[in-house]
Motif scaffolding. Structure first.
Motif, PDB file in Angstrom:
ATOM      1  N   UNK A 120       0.836  -1.199   0.000  1.00 51.79           N
ATOM      2  CA  UNK A 120       0.000   0.000   0.000  1.00 51.79           C
ATOM      3  C   UNK A 120       0.875   1.255   0.000  1.00 51.79           C
ATOM      4  N   UNK A 121       0.364   2.303  -0.630  1.00 46.20           N
ATOM      5  CA  UNK A 121       0.971   3.640  -0.616  1.00 46.20           C
ATOM      6  C   UNK A 121       2.433   3.660  -1.045  1.00 46.20           C
ATOM      7  N   UNK A 122       2.785   2.859  -2.019  1.00 53.74           N
ATOM      8  CA  UNK A 122       4.148   2.845  -2.560  1.00 53.74           C
ATOM      9  C   UNK A 122       4.239   3.785  -3.759  1.00 53.74           C
ATOM     10  N   UNK A 123       5.436   4.242  -4.028  1.00 55.41           N
ATOM     11  CA  UNK A 123       5.697   5.018  -5.233  1.00 55.41           C
ATOM     12  C   UNK A 123       6.810   4.297  -5.984  1.00 55.41           C
ATOM     13  N   UNK A 124       6.502   3.872  -7.198  1.00 55.29           N
ATOM     14  CA  UNK A 124       7.488   3.202  -8.047  1.00 55.29           C
ATOM     15  C   UNK A 124       7.880   4.214  -9.120  1.00 55.29           C
ATOM     16  N   UNK A 125       9.110   4.687  -9.051  1.00 55.31           N
ATOM     17  CA  UNK A 125       9.576   5.776  -9.897  1.00 55.31           C
ATOM     18  C   UNK A 125       9.656   5.436 -11.373  1.00 55.31           C
ATOM     19  N   UNK A 126       9.822   6.489 -12.168  1.00 53.78           N
ATOM     20  CA  UNK A 126       9.883   6.345 -13.625  1.00 53.78           C
ATOM     21  C   UNK A 126      11.023   5.431 -14.046  1.00 53.78           C
ATOM     22  N   UNK A 127      10.713   4.548 -14.964  1.00 51.99           N
ATOM     23  CA  UNK A 127      11.658   3.618 -15.590  1.00 51.99           C
ATOM     24  C   UNK A 127      12.294   2.634 -14.609  1.00 51.99           C
ATOM     25  N   UNK A 128      11.690   2.464 -13.434  1.00 49.87           N
ATOM     26  CA  UNK A 128      12.170   1.423 -12.523  1.00 49.87           C
ATOM     27  C   UNK A 128      11.882   0.065 -13.168  1.00 49.87           C
ATOM     28  N   UNK A 137       7.479  -3.581   0.176  1.00 47.96           N
ATOM     29  CA  UNK A 137       6.692  -3.392   1.401  1.00 47.96           C
ATOM     30  C   UNK A 137       5.870  -2.105   1.346  1.00 47.96           C
ATOM     31  N   UNK A 138       4.849  -2.002   2.231  1.00 49.26           N
ATOM     32  CA  UNK A 138       4.007  -0.813   2.306  1.00 49.26           C
ATOM     33  C   UNK A 138       4.856   0.445   2.483  1.00 49.26           C
ATOM     34  N   UNK A 139       4.385   1.561   1.913  1.00 53.19           N
ATOM     35  CA  UNK A 139       4.990   2.893   2.074  1.00 53.19           C
ATOM     36  C   UNK A 139       6.426   2.998   1.566  1.00 53.19           C
ATOM     37  N   UNK A 140       6.802   2.173   0.610  1.00 57.47           N
ATOM     38  CA  UNK A 140       8.160   2.188   0.061  1.00 57.47           C
ATOM     39  C   UNK A 140       8.210   3.082  -1.176  1.00 57.47           C
ATOM     40  N   UNK A 141       9.323   3.794  -1.322  1.00 59.36           N
ATOM     41  CA  UNK A 141       9.556   4.607  -2.515  1.00 59.36           C
ATOM     42  C   UNK A 141      10.722   3.987  -3.272  1.00 59.36           C
ATOM     43  N   UNK A 142      10.467   3.548  -4.483  1.00 56.58           N
ATOM     44  CA  UNK A 142      11.521   3.019  -5.355  1.00 56.58           C
ATOM     45  C   UNK A 142      11.908   4.158  -6.299  1.00 56.58           C
ATOM     46  N   UNK A 155      12.221  -2.096   1.098  1.00 51.53           N
ATOM     47  CA  UNK A 155      11.448  -1.346   2.075  1.00 51.53           C
ATOM     48  C   UNK A 155      12.126  -0.009   2.307  1.00 51.53           C
ATOM     49  N   UNK A 156      11.329   0.996   2.634  1.00 52.81           N
ATOM     50  CA  UNK A 156      11.876   2.284   3.036  1.00 52.81           C
ATOM     51  C   UNK A 156      11.741   3.354   1.970  1.00 52.81           C
ATOM     52  N   UNK A 157      12.249   4.534   2.322  1.00 56.11           N
ATOM     53  CA  UNK A 157      12.219   5.670   1.418  1.00 56.11           C
ATOM     54  C   UNK A 157      13.566   6.371   1.469  1.00 56.11           C
ATOM     55  N   UNK A 158      14.452   6.150   0.525  1.00 56.79           N
ATOM     56  CA  UNK A 158      14.273   5.327  -0.666  1.00 56.79           C
ATOM     57  C   UNK A 158      14.346   3.836  -0.334  1.00 56.79           C
ATOM     58  N   UNK A 159      13.713   3.026  -1.176  1.00 59.13           N
ATOM     59  CA  UNK A 159      13.661   1.587  -0.952  1.00 59.13           C
ATOM     60  C   UNK A 159      15.041   0.948  -1.001  1.00 59.13           C
ATOM     61  N   UNK A 160      15.290   0.096  -0.022  1.00 60.57           N
ATOM     62  CA  UNK A 160      16.561  -0.638   0.043  1.00 60.57           C
ATOM     63  C   UNK A 160      16.264  -2.116   0.266  1.00 60.57           C
ATOM     64  N   UNK A 161      17.203  -2.960  -0.141  1.00 60.72           N
ATOM     65  CA  UNK A 161      17.067  -4.400   0.052  1.00 60.72           C
ATOM     66  C   UNK A 161      17.092  -4.706   1.551  1.00 60.72           C
ATOM     67  N   UNK A 162      16.043  -5.369   2.048  1.00 56.86           N
ATOM     68  CA  UNK A 162      15.976  -5.709   3.476  1.00 56.86           C
ATOM     69  C   UNK A 162      15.889  -7.212   3.718  1.00 56.86           C
TER      70      UNK A 162
END
Length: 189
Positions: A120-128, A137-142, A155-162
């Motif tokens: 939920x509530x993720x943002x997947x950036x352009x050309x990812x 995961x929820x609330x992650x920004x890629x 997970x996270x903002x910016x998203x990192x491998x967890x």
């Protein structure tokens, strides 16, 4: 974990010949440029922007969604864009099979592989590029232009491998998406 049966009003959803279930309260722009692979569910308030495409003659597939996908309430799917040599253009987005996109997520990726779960509530950036068998995961920004490798959890903002996913995630994901589709049924009222 058994998924609950979800009943919907038959008057609120349109079922296509290929088994797609599309809410009348979803927003689909440029439907001639969108392909739904079959048995995909577009819930209330989901937005798919097929009208954002390169200019020129003829039809072009802008958004391609595979089989057994779920576009949850309020999620937005729009093609990535950029300016190249002074010309602004949109580029196609391809989403694989057995993909779940959570509520309120915004996706502008170039590619999302199969067996991917976006929270939920993720943002997947352009050309990812999100490879097969991943979980966001929820609330992650890629961030834009990120490549998410197969079998990873970000997970996270910016998203990192967890974390990493087991090799059996493909079968688990496929079983879950087919089960969800079979339990998304019209109410008898």
């Amino acid at each position: 974990m058994d998924l609950p049966i979800v009943k919907y009003s038959k008057s609120e959803y349109i079922e296509t010949d290929t088994g797609n279930k599309v809410s009348r309260k979803s927003v689909i722009c440029g439907s001639q440029n969108i392909i739904l692979g079959g048995k995909t569910i577009l819930q209330t308030g989901s937005v798919v922007r097929g009208d954002l495409r390169r200019t020129g003659p003829g039809h072009a597939v802008v958004v391609s969604v595979g089989r057994y996908c779920l576009l949850s309430q309020g999620c937005v799917i729009r093609p990535p864009c950029k300016t190249y040599k002074g010309v602004f253009s949109y580029y196609p987005i391809k989403i694989g099979d057995h993909v779940t996109i959570g509520e309120g997520s915004i996706v502008q990726a170039a590619t999302i592989g199969s067996f991917v779960t976006i929270g939920k509530n993720c943002v997947i950036g352009r050309f990812a590029i999100i490879k097969d068998c991943c979980r966001i995961e929820d609330n992650t920004v890629i961030p834009a232009n990120t490549v998410v490798p197969s079998f990873s959890v970000y997970k996270g903002s910016p998203g990192k491998l967890v974390d990493e996913l087991p090799e059996s995630i493909q079968e688990i994901c496929e079983a879950r998406t087919k089960d969800r589709y079979s339990k998304f049924v019209p109410s008898t009222e």
